[in-house]
Design a protein around this motif. Structure first.
Motif, PDB file in Angstrom:
ATOM      1  N   LEU A 166       0.615  -1.304  -0.001  1.00 32.66           N
ATOM      2  CA  LEU A 166       0.085   0.036   0.003  1.00 32.66           C
ATOM      3  C   LEU A 166       0.680   1.256  -0.025  1.00 32.66           C
ATOM      4  CD1 LEU A 166      -2.637   1.422   0.007  1.00 32.66           C
ATOM      5  CD2 LEU A 166      -2.524   1.252   2.676  1.00 32.66           C
ATOM      6  N   ALA A 167       2.060   1.190   0.881  1.00 36.75           N
ATOM      7  CA  ALA A 167       2.802   2.508   0.776  1.00 36.75           C
ATOM      8  C   ALA A 167       3.528   2.621  -0.719  1.00 36.75           C
ATOM      9  CB  ALA A 167       3.990   2.216   1.659  1.00 36.75           C
ATOM     10  N   LEU A 168       3.606   1.799  -1.219  1.00 41.41           N
ATOM     11  CA  LEU A 168       4.108   1.918  -2.753  1.00 41.41           C
ATOM     12  C   LEU A 168       3.093   2.346  -3.714  1.00 41.41           C
ATOM     13  CD1 LEU A 168       6.462  -1.731  -3.006  1.00 41.41           C
ATOM     14  CD2 LEU A 168       7.261   0.985  -2.871  1.00 41.41           C
ATOM     15  N   ARG A 169       1.993   1.710  -3.429  1.00 43.95           N
ATOM     16  CA  ARG A 169       0.667   2.300  -4.265  1.00 43.95           C
ATOM     17  C   ARG A 169       0.698   3.836  -4.010  1.00 43.95           C
ATOM     18  NH1 ARG A 169      -4.875  -0.779  -3.575  1.00 43.95           N
ATOM     19  NH2 ARG A 169      -5.165   0.622  -5.673  1.00 43.95           N
ATOM     20  N   VAL A 170       0.472   4.218  -2.704  1.00 43.62           N
ATOM     21  CA  VAL A 170       0.391   5.600  -2.449  1.00 43.62           C
ATOM     22  C   VAL A 170       1.458   6.590  -2.951  1.00 43.62           C
ATOM     23  CG1 VAL A 170       0.218   7.157  -0.266  1.00 43.62           C
ATOM     24  CG2 VAL A 170      -1.114   5.090  -0.332  1.00 43.62           C
ATOM     25  N   ALA A 171       2.711   6.114  -2.864  1.00 47.17           N
ATOM     26  CA  ALA A 171       3.908   6.977  -3.123  1.00 47.17           C
ATOM     27  C   ALA A 171       3.729   6.887  -4.842  1.00 47.17           C
ATOM     28  CB  ALA A 171       5.132   6.361  -2.759  1.00 47.17           C
ATOM     29  N   ARG A 172       3.527   5.946  -5.413  1.00 54.68           N
ATOM     30  CA  ARG A 172       3.314   6.301  -6.750  1.00 54.68           C
ATOM     31  C   ARG A 172       2.143   7.015  -7.464  1.00 54.68           C
ATOM     32  NH1 ARG A 172       5.513  -0.156  -7.263  1.00 54.68           N
ATOM     33  NH2 ARG A 172       7.652   0.356  -7.919  1.00 54.68           N
ATOM     34  N   TYR A 173       0.998   6.633  -6.634  1.00 49.26           N
ATOM     35  CA  TYR A 173      -0.136   7.497  -6.784  1.00 49.26           C
ATOM     36  C   TYR A 173       0.288   9.208  -6.564  1.00 49.26           C
ATOM     37  CZ  TYR A 173      -4.915   8.786  -8.466  1.00 49.26           C
ATOM     38  OH  TYR A 173      -5.813   9.260  -8.934  1.00 49.26           O
TER      39      TYR A 173
ATOM     40  N   GLY B 297      13.216   6.995 -17.527  1.00 49.08           N
ATOM     41  CA  GLY B 297      11.797   7.530 -17.887  1.00 49.08           C
ATOM     42  C   GLY B 297      10.507   7.019 -17.029  1.00 49.08           C
ATOM     43  N   VAL B 298      11.147   6.503 -15.755  1.00 49.17           N
ATOM     44  CA  VAL B 298      10.100   6.155 -14.963  1.00 49.17           C
ATOM     45  C   VAL B 298       9.713   7.147 -13.662  1.00 49.17           C
ATOM     46  CG1 VAL B 298      10.428   3.613 -15.387  1.00 49.17           C
ATOM     47  CG2 VAL B 298      11.614   4.531 -13.594  1.00 49.17           C
ATOM     48  N   GLY B 299      10.740   7.988 -13.638  1.00 48.32           N
ATOM     49  CA  GLY B 299      10.565   8.994 -12.449  1.00 48.32           C
ATOM     50  C   GLY B 299      10.704   8.421 -11.316  1.00 48.32           C
ATOM     51  N   PHE B 300      10.644   9.191 -10.057  1.00 49.21           N
ATOM     52  CA  PHE B 300      10.892   8.927  -8.916  1.00 49.21           C
ATOM     53  C   PHE B 300       9.800   9.146  -7.935  1.00 49.21           C
ATOM     54  CE2 PHE B 300      13.261  10.265  -4.809  1.00 49.21           C
ATOM     55  CZ  PHE B 300      13.693   8.898  -4.391  1.00 49.21           C
ATOM     56  N   ALA B 301       9.551   7.986  -7.330  1.00 48.72           N
ATOM     57  CA  ALA B 301       8.289   7.956  -6.431  1.00 48.72           C
ATOM     58  C   ALA B 301       8.856   8.122  -4.972  1.00 48.72           C
ATOM     59  CB  ALA B 301       7.299   6.732  -6.584  1.00 48.72           C
ATOM     60  N   GLY B 302       9.987   7.389  -4.592  1.00 50.50           N
ATOM     61  CA  GLY B 302      10.399   7.409  -3.327  1.00 50.50           C
ATOM     62  C   GLY B 302      11.320   6.349  -2.989  1.00 50.50           C
ATOM     63  N   MET B 303      11.640   6.164  -1.653  1.00 53.75           N
ATOM     64  CA  MET B 303      12.756   5.150  -1.499  1.00 53.75           C
ATOM     65  C   MET B 303      12.104   4.491  -0.070  1.00 53.75           C
ATOM     66  SD  MET B 303      16.682   5.399  -0.646  1.00 53.75           S
ATOM     67  CE  MET B 303      17.625   4.034  -0.090  1.00 53.75           C
ATOM     68  N   ILE B 304      12.408   3.103  -0.007  1.00 54.59           N
ATOM     69  CA  ILE B 304      12.048   2.143   1.205  1.00 54.59           C
ATOM     70  C   ILE B 304      13.335   1.706   1.970  1.00 54.59           C
ATOM     71  CG2 ILE B 304      11.279   0.177  -0.200  1.00 54.59           C
ATOM     72  CD1 ILE B 304       9.166  -0.179   1.790  1.00 54.59           C
ATOM     73  N   VAL B 305      13.293   2.045   3.272  1.00 57.04           N
ATOM     74  CA  VAL B 305      14.406   1.571   3.774  1.00 57.04           C
ATOM     75  C   VAL B 305      14.018   0.702   5.128  1.00 57.04           C
ATOM     76  CG1 VAL B 305      16.595   1.892   4.812  1.00 57.04           C
ATOM     77  CG2 VAL B 305      16.051   3.044   2.684  1.00 57.04           C
ATOM     78  N   ASP B 306      14.204   0.006   5.715  1.00 55.56           N
ATOM     79  CA  ASP B 306      14.170  -0.802   6.825  1.00 55.56           C
ATOM     80  C   ASP B 306      15.123  -0.208   7.592  1.00 55.56           C
ATOM     81  OD1 ASP B 306      14.552  -2.254   9.226  1.00 55.56           O
ATOM     82  OD2 ASP B 306      14.695  -4.111   8.200  1.00 55.56           O
TER      83      ASP B 306
END
Lengths: 435, 435
Positions: free
Chosen positions: B127-134, B207-216
């Motif tokens: 869900l975090a990835l979905r939210v960040a990408r949207y 060409g995919v842009g930057f949505a975010g980074m996920i780190v433990d």
């Protein structure tokens, strides 16, 4: 979303309900929705009844998760016992998950002989898609045009019912579902299979190949399409002919909801490669599963592995065990057939006496009544009926591609008396509520 | 996978264990793995102890899900009570989820003010990835080179530790994690940030842009990287500068495991946009969550909605409430600091007395000891130590990019006496077990 609270009537609500809604909005993300113009407080539940904070009783004709009834004491007992013993993961040997798996798989055709546990139907759908894509080496998937299969990114990508902002990628093709009200029953199955073949060809043209097709065996969000039995068979044949896997989504029809069989796919005489289980499986304790042929699951299992930390934990398995116990001990499949038949006949009888009913469909305790205004879908009447039933303390909701379909899907212990109560109120509403 | 049972020693096992393994293989899909050359039967658990079917007691120095201890009576009590009241979804108003959300969010910085419930950490990552990408309209994500974030398709796509057959798509770039044993502490943070900037630039080139980074926040599967505090801050700055979101994966470090703070990101003085919670949250009852800034979650919530059927149900919330109660009432954060300090000092002392220990790391009750043979990672010794400890009835496992890192991660009530028992056996094994 059909039947969502939109906040416009908030000033008409009781102060304590308003207060709860405001506290809720302060902490829960805006992705949350409430049901009904006048939301329901679920303070207590027992059997087919929910109670609000003032002790008012609501007949639950909607909830398929507490399948054996709200707060069932046998579920409570087995879960409580297991919580006092151990609750850990499947990288240790735990006997409950083995015992349950043997019992669960015995309810399936022999070739569906392996299971993986997840915590939700969405996770099981997501895993089914991963397995199908890995096994076939292809990405392309076919689903129905108003399907709902879950909330993970991959499951949402085969869930067009989530709306126009939910992007369906180039590796998914939508096909119009069979429609019992408009299709010719003599040809609907073959026409559906032809649409599936076209979709497969389109996936190949796109260069993504064909991994498989996922279909809810009762087509819940496509408006509940139950009959004639067997109408999915030619599509399954087309999928297998093209080298794809058939994924039967049994999250809604499974565990006896249709009465005549444990699983919806059995009504169609088809042989799925993968079967997805969820909602009713643990009566609300989170558990889902993917059942499949070992041949289909072998390559993925060998090369990638899959470990779901909570999946198959002994406490969720205890809840799932209790659900099977109750379905068998309380002979709920018989009850589903009996009450479902009463509901179906009653709905048909009501449909014959009121204008604007476009059709009555369903099987067992998954029933649908569709409203139309001439040739147009009539979502407004569906919404009025749902909200008026709620005022009379009977809970259902609306669904379908045009939100004009009543979705009646009670806990499995729903009796013919409960059915009569619902039918009586519905009849009265259609006679008196202005359209 | 480190420490997996490979079946080669099955003939050496007791007949009842062999029988369980064979029954298990007959029903569970081949994606399942067992721990240890000699798998452990988890028949009962209490506090920091697991018991096998013969009543043998194992000191659990590995399991982070039963965070407040196996079979904790307070968890059992609250779950049992709620099972007798009601267990339904969030489209009705249920007060437990509101009460708990208020309490949970009070443990976060004020700007992290909204929560969504899921059933697992994987679902929350997804869900975090979905939210960040949207939210960003971009697909590209950066993660660390040996990250593990979960099992859904989207979570697996940012989990390179799942192995070479787990495909990482063109919208994910891996960056080498900081490494306390080899990096210069004076520059490791800035060098990591520089690698992140390069990865972001590469995503733009693709060409995919930057949505975010996920780190433990404790980089568990990158070998446990805990120090120096603050080393993530420059990378977070780089992510924000590039318009991306920082997703803190707190599934492993969260809920007090590191002792000094509730959440691992707090040790780095950073401000994540989204925070993912899971494993210990309900002591084994499936529950996970996504916590975030309301601004970040608003567009997704308005346009797409998100409904997780079991997410935030009153029974899972009861378990989560019990976990917070116990952490507070039993002052577990203090215990974590005390026992963690003893373990850390003891491991360092042992490392000084034996050859082949490449480093000791960690914080609170998440500790790591790395084995090397000259400049090479020594997975064989890690495996021998893990299996010999298991023969002495102490449970840990191995991890890290080269599987040469002991992973010590016990339930939070693990005391200094338990620490001493583990340290004594480990010292003896390193002195006597042939390398």
């Amino acid at each position: 979303m059909a039947n969502a609270f939109d906040g416009s009537d908030i000033d008409l609500l009781d102060e304590d309900v308003r207060d709860l809604i405001r506290r809720r909005e302060a902490v829960l993300a805006p992705s949350y929705r409430l049901f009904y113009r006048h939301p329901v407080v679920a303070a207590r539940g027992s059997g087919v009844w929910l109670y609000d904070a003032d002790g008012n009783r609501y007949l639950d004709a909607y909830n398929n998760v507490p399948a054996v009834g709200h707060s069932h004491p046998h579920v409570q007992r087995l879960v409580t016992e297991q919580l006092g013993v151990v609750n850990t993961h499947t990288r240790y040997l735990t006997e409950p998950v083995i015992d349950y798996s043997e019992r669960l798989l015995a309810l399936f055709p022999a070739e569906l002989n392996k299971v993986v546990y997840t915590c939700t139907g969405s996770e099981a759908v997501d895993l089914a898609l991963r397995v199908a894509r890995y096994e076939t080496g292809a990405r392309g998937v076919v689903c129905t045009a108003h399907a709902y299969h879950g909330t993970t990114a991959a499951a949402a990508a085969v869930s067009p019912s989530l709306g126009p902002n939910n992007v369906i990628g180039d590796d998914v093709i939508l096909v119009t579902a069979p429609d019992a009200e408009h299709d010719d029953p003599a040809t609907m199955a073959e026409l559906f299979a032809a649409r599936v073949r076209s979709a497969i060809a389109e996936l190949h043209r796109r260069g993504v190949g064909f991994a498989g097709m996922i279909v809810d065996s009762i087509l819940s969000s496509d408006g509940v399409q139950s009959d004639p039995e067997g109408f999915l068979a030619p599509a399954v044949h087309a999928v297998h002919e093209a080298g794809g896997l058939w994924i039967a989504d049994e999250v809604q029809p499974g565990f006896g909801r249709l009465g005549s069989t444990w699983w919806g796919f059995q009504r169609h005489g088809i042989e799925p490669d993968l079967v997805v289980l969820g909602k009713p499986m643990g009566n609300g304790i989170p558990i889902g599963a993917l059942v499949g042929r070992d041949g289909v699951m072998a390559k993925f299992g060998r090369d990638i592995r899959y470990f779901n930390t909570f999946g198959g934990n002994p406490v969720s398995i205890a809840a799932a065990t209790a659900v099977l116990d109750v379905i068998e001990e309380e002979a709920l499949l018989d009850n589903v057939q009996r009450s479902g038949q009463r509901l179906l006949e009653g709905l048909r009888e009501i449909a014959g006496r009121h204008d604007g009913v476009g059709g009555v469909r369903g099987r067992g305790l998954f029933l649908a009544m569709e409203f139309v205004d001439g040739d147009e879908a009539d979502a407004a009447t569906a919404s009025r009926v749902v909200n008026e039933l709620r005022e009379r303390r009977i809970l259902i909701s609306a669904s379908g591609p045009h939100e004009n379909v009543l979705k009646i899907r009670p806990p499995l212990p729903f009796t013919t008396e409960h059915a009569d109560q619902l039918l009586g109120e519905l009849d009265d509403i259609l006679a008196h509520v202005p359209r």
